[in-house]
Write an enzyme that holds these catalytic residues in place. Structure first.
Site, PDB file in Angstrom:
ATOM      1  N   ASP A 110       3.153   2.949  -8.497  1.00 43.34           N
ATOM      2  CA  ASP A 110       1.630   3.421  -8.261  1.00 43.34           C
ATOM      3  C   ASP A 110       1.779   5.018  -8.421  1.00 43.34           C
ATOM      4  OD1 ASP A 110       0.343   0.928  -8.398  1.00 43.34           O
ATOM      5  OD2 ASP A 110       0.658   0.901  -6.270  1.00 43.34           O
ATOM      6  N   GLY A 161       0.925  -1.293  -0.066  1.00 40.52           N
ATOM      7  CA  GLY A 161      -0.041  -0.138   0.156  1.00 40.52           C
ATOM      8  C   GLY A 161       0.892   1.025   0.010  1.00 40.52           C
ATOM      9  N   ASN A 162       0.252   2.485  -0.286  1.00 39.43           N
ATOM     10  CA  ASN A 162       1.260   3.645  -0.562  1.00 39.43           C
ATOM     11  C   ASN A 162       0.313   4.824  -0.427  1.00 39.43           C
ATOM     12  OD1 ASN A 162       0.196   3.918  -3.273  1.00 39.43           O
ATOM     13  ND2 ASN A 162       1.421   2.070  -3.448  1.00 39.43           N
ATOM     14  N   HIS A 182      -8.398  -5.164  -8.792  1.00 36.58           N
ATOM     15  CA  HIS A 182      -7.072  -4.635  -8.548  1.00 36.58           C
ATOM     16  C   HIS A 182      -7.582  -4.413  -6.804  1.00 36.58           C
ATOM     17  CE1 HIS A 182      -3.603  -1.831  -8.894  1.00 36.58           C
ATOM     18  NE2 HIS A 182      -3.433  -2.310  -7.535  1.00 36.58           N
ATOM     19  N   SER A 199       6.981   4.714  -5.524  1.00 33.24           N
ATOM     20  CA  SER A 199       6.155   3.983  -5.550  1.00 33.24           C
ATOM     21  C   SER A 199       5.794   3.620  -7.199  1.00 33.24           C
ATOM     22  CB  SER A 199       4.772   4.072  -4.898  1.00 33.24           C
ATOM     23  OG  SER A 199       3.787   3.218  -5.449  1.00 33.24           O
ATOM     24  N   TYR A 243     -22.852  18.049  13.333  1.00 29.40           N
ATOM     25  CA  TYR A 243     -22.004  17.261  13.759  1.00 29.40           C
ATOM     26  C   TYR A 243     -20.632  17.750  14.092  1.00 29.40           C
ATOM     27  CZ  TYR A 243     -19.457  12.844  14.601  1.00 29.40           C
ATOM     28  OH  TYR A 243     -19.072  11.641  15.252  1.00 29.40           O
ATOM     29  N   ASP A 303     -22.524   8.753   5.943  1.00 30.18           N
ATOM     30  CA  ASP A 303     -22.002   9.521   6.487  1.00 30.18           C
ATOM     31  C   ASP A 303     -20.636  10.206   5.844  1.00 30.18           C
ATOM     32  OD1 ASP A 303     -23.478  10.285   8.903  1.00 30.18           O
ATOM     33  OD2 ASP A 303     -22.364   8.546  10.021  1.00 30.18           O
ATOM     34  N   HIS A 321      -3.471   4.182  -1.483  1.00 34.58           N
ATOM     35  CA  HIS A 321      -3.976   2.781  -2.119  1.00 34.58           C
ATOM     36  C   HIS A 321      -3.651   1.504  -1.037  1.00 34.58           C
ATOM     37  CE1 HIS A 321      -4.138  -0.477  -5.069  1.00 34.58           C
ATOM     38  NE2 HIS A 321      -2.886  -0.620  -5.073  1.00 34.58           N
ATOM     39  N   SER A 329       9.161   2.633  -3.641  1.00 34.49           N
ATOM     40  CA  SER A 329       8.523   1.454  -4.223  1.00 34.49           C
ATOM     41  C   SER A 329       9.341   0.188  -3.197  1.00 34.49           C
ATOM     42  CB  SER A 329       8.983   1.060  -5.672  1.00 34.49           C
ATOM     43  OG  SER A 329       8.407  -0.213  -5.833  1.00 34.49           O
ATOM     44  N   GLY A 330       8.474  -0.675  -2.811  1.00 34.77           N
ATOM     45  CA  GLY A 330       9.105  -1.866  -2.101  1.00 34.77           C
ATOM     46  C   GLY A 330       9.671  -1.819  -0.876  1.00 34.77           C
ATOM     47  N   HIS A 344      -4.314  -2.796  -0.091  1.00 40.32           N
ATOM     48  CA  HIS A 344      -4.665  -4.073  -0.614  1.00 40.32           C
ATOM     49  C   HIS A 344      -5.600  -4.564   0.680  1.00 40.32           C
ATOM     50  CE1 HIS A 344      -2.828  -5.145  -4.432  1.00 40.32           C
ATOM     51  NE2 HIS A 344      -2.512  -3.998  -4.319  1.00 40.32           N
TER      52      HIS A 344
END
Lengths: 234, 234, 234, 234
Positions: B77, B29-30, B172, B75, B230, B121, B96, B46-47, B98
């Site tokens: 992405d 995720g990023n 995805h 990343s 609220y 909401d 992003h 990345s990674g 998973h």
């Protein structure tokens, strides 16, 4: 000047239980407590996360909703809590959460059938799910009408609020109550467990029927009847 | 020389939230953040696993994707994030993940219906699921085309990105956004909760219908409308 | 005398990851590691719980299963591991668990379809599920035949073990492998996540179809192909 | 005077495992232990939460249910435990929980089919689910009749209690047993895992059939038969 310190501390602690028991993410739940002698309700302030909450943040209002102590705005759900205290005699705590299994049954819009003794130990029948509010009710006084909807649902079905201390509001989520703020949270935990088990029961056996009423009654009376023998007694 | 330290720290902290909230295993995720004054985007490299990540590892790129600070590769992405910042005015953070319920709905390839107030909401309607990219789009510029696919899906349906700050990319997973990197992560947590509840709702009642629109609208306006009440207000 | 200390420590640490990642209750999983230069395999001893395990408890055997170091009995699954090392060139670690989603698919006896990019990032196709062993195979050499069954399944389908580093043995559970003991555990975590998402995907949309092959191929090549661009490269 | 200190400590520790393994919320489960030489059973007191429990709170009763040590009331489920010790020779520990997957199968009112080796490692066949008690049995001696129902179910089906150390009581929940209080809790953990996997297996493949009996038998004998070879032996 009465600052309601004891009531506020009790309500503050009960609100912290919501995130401990993972019943509410972010600010998605609120607990109140009622002091019948002082005639006031203490409740979580609106939009404040649990880990930032202090006893001084708890707001105190009259049964009619006028603020009597505190600098913050009370939970937007306050009018729902107040209707329950006014209409259901004997309540000392009310809890609202967005716990996921409870919300899923509320969104499904159906009662939770009484499938087993875990449920029967705490309620005499199914957990009622209300119908939706009408468009006029939503526009006029949404939160107060939510309370009235709960009361109306219990009256129409002849359900005693002290014998079934929990309800699902259709499309929204659970409200639970009890003899203290802490007990109302405990009932929210139990409702979540009942909803989880009921879903898994139906997935295991879609043809399942409700627990025979003589077993349900036995379990309720073992804990709550005049001849209760569960626990260490008094 | 501007080292974008504040932006990088903010993005670094938001990336750590991914594993805290269990939205991403390993490096799955990023989170990025956009500084409109400097015209740059900071993003996870990345990674790199979250527990090894430092503010110095965060990479800074221009809105067109040229690196302006940092020694690591951004990343993979990144081009998707950049399209969103360029095409959806007002975004300051993009996430992003998973997360498993969100990915399951994305893999199922269907919109998440608006079943209840927890969803209402935060979004004015269903969470859109895109169609699949075409083979040509995948081969040419996969990550950039993913961003364009999201934008195209929102435009075709007339969905306002600030009123529905989340999307599922078919096959995805989820992308979410917000007014800060942290808020984009909060929306990823909320999307995961919405997807979980929606699945359980349908399992509880396969015939369930969407929440009446007048209740959905009420909840959105209670939190986001011109007369929102609220929270503690400003 | 070679005591294989480095290999044993590596295998010991990888076995501890099983309970950290909640892939195995009690003693229900085992990890081994292969040193091709020494021609030996180190593996967890049978029936020893993870929190009692020390590097000295790890047993070292030859590729044919003769003990070359250690005082305890090796895992009863050792013959399965050895077949995999002998028949699948390039393996350095093998993991077996009873993780619940993976076991559920193995018990269901069906392949895990490739529904999304989380799966495609790690396997080029569905995760194969073997058929059951025959009665004769079970009675003769159960654990060794389990290994042969896996090899036979991969050969019959033309699946490359390094491109799909995981399998489900029907009615039993998962085996995974990798370039180190730790990577074989990581693949067991990923298989559990893939199985969880695949079940939830099908519950969300029973009519779901597999990910288009051009997207699956793109994701695999992004991470593993000759032009891989995920991660920080070498 | 014999204060049964060792037995009480063993039973106290086993009760703490219930909340550690998340098998029981609040006070929803109980473990007992039997000392055949002294002819007594030690058991959790009724309604006391686990984090408040001390070894001094554990109650000791005779096999016929007369209190021989302690000041608190024993668990209301005590008569069920006593029937099991009297009728199933060889038991030294009994556990009752409200763990959610186990309760869901009990509420569904169906046996848990033997779908895989995780199950076969611990039971020679399906986990039996009893029928409901009759109204007369519930009114007369509910908890004792629950024990008799379990015994009757095992006898009617020819199931050996030491070969299938667990049962589901319809509409209620699981009882498990073993060669010590701790082993009876371990069997409760395993039953919960078996129930979870069986439900997910059926959701993955509604047409699934049971594990071939020759594989089930092999797994049982690997661990429990005269030629058992799992573990470090004796």
């Amino acid at each position: 000047m009465n600052t309601y310190e004891e009531l506020r501390r009790e309500v503050w602690k009960a609100n912290l239980l919501l995130s401990e028991h993972r019943l509410a993410l972010f600010t998605w739940g609120n607990v109140s407590g009622y002091d019948p002698d002082a005639g006031v309700v203490a409740i979580k302030p609106s939009g404040v996360p649990y880990d930032a909450l202090t006893p001084e943040d708890i707001v105190v209002v009259s049964l009619e909703g006028e603020k009597v102590w505190g600098s913050l705005k009370p939970s937007s759900d306050t009018p729902t809590h107040l209707v329950l205290y006014r209409e259901f005699p004997g309540l000392r705590g009310v809890t609202h959460t967005h716990a996921p299994f409870s919300v899923s049954w509320a969104q499904a819009g159906v009662d939770v059938p009484l499938y087993g003794t875990t449920h029967a130990d705490h309620c005499v029948g199914p957990v009622p799910c209300t119908p939706y509010l009408s468009e006029g009710e939503v526009q006029e006084a949404y939160e107060e009408e939510t309370g009235r909807l709960i009361v109306r649902t219990f009256k129409a079905r002849g359900v005693q609020p002290l014998h079934t201390p929990m309800v699902l509001v259709a499309g929204h989520g659970p409200f639970t109550w009890g003899s203290s703020p802490e007990e109302s949270v405990r009932h929210a935990v139990i409702l979540e467990e009942i909803c989880k088990m009921a879903l898994w029961t139906r997935m295991t056996n879609p043809e399942v029927s409700s627990l025979p009423s003589y077993i349900a009654r036995k379990h309720w009376e073992r804990k709550h009847g005049p001849h209760a023998y569960y626990g260490q007694g008094s």
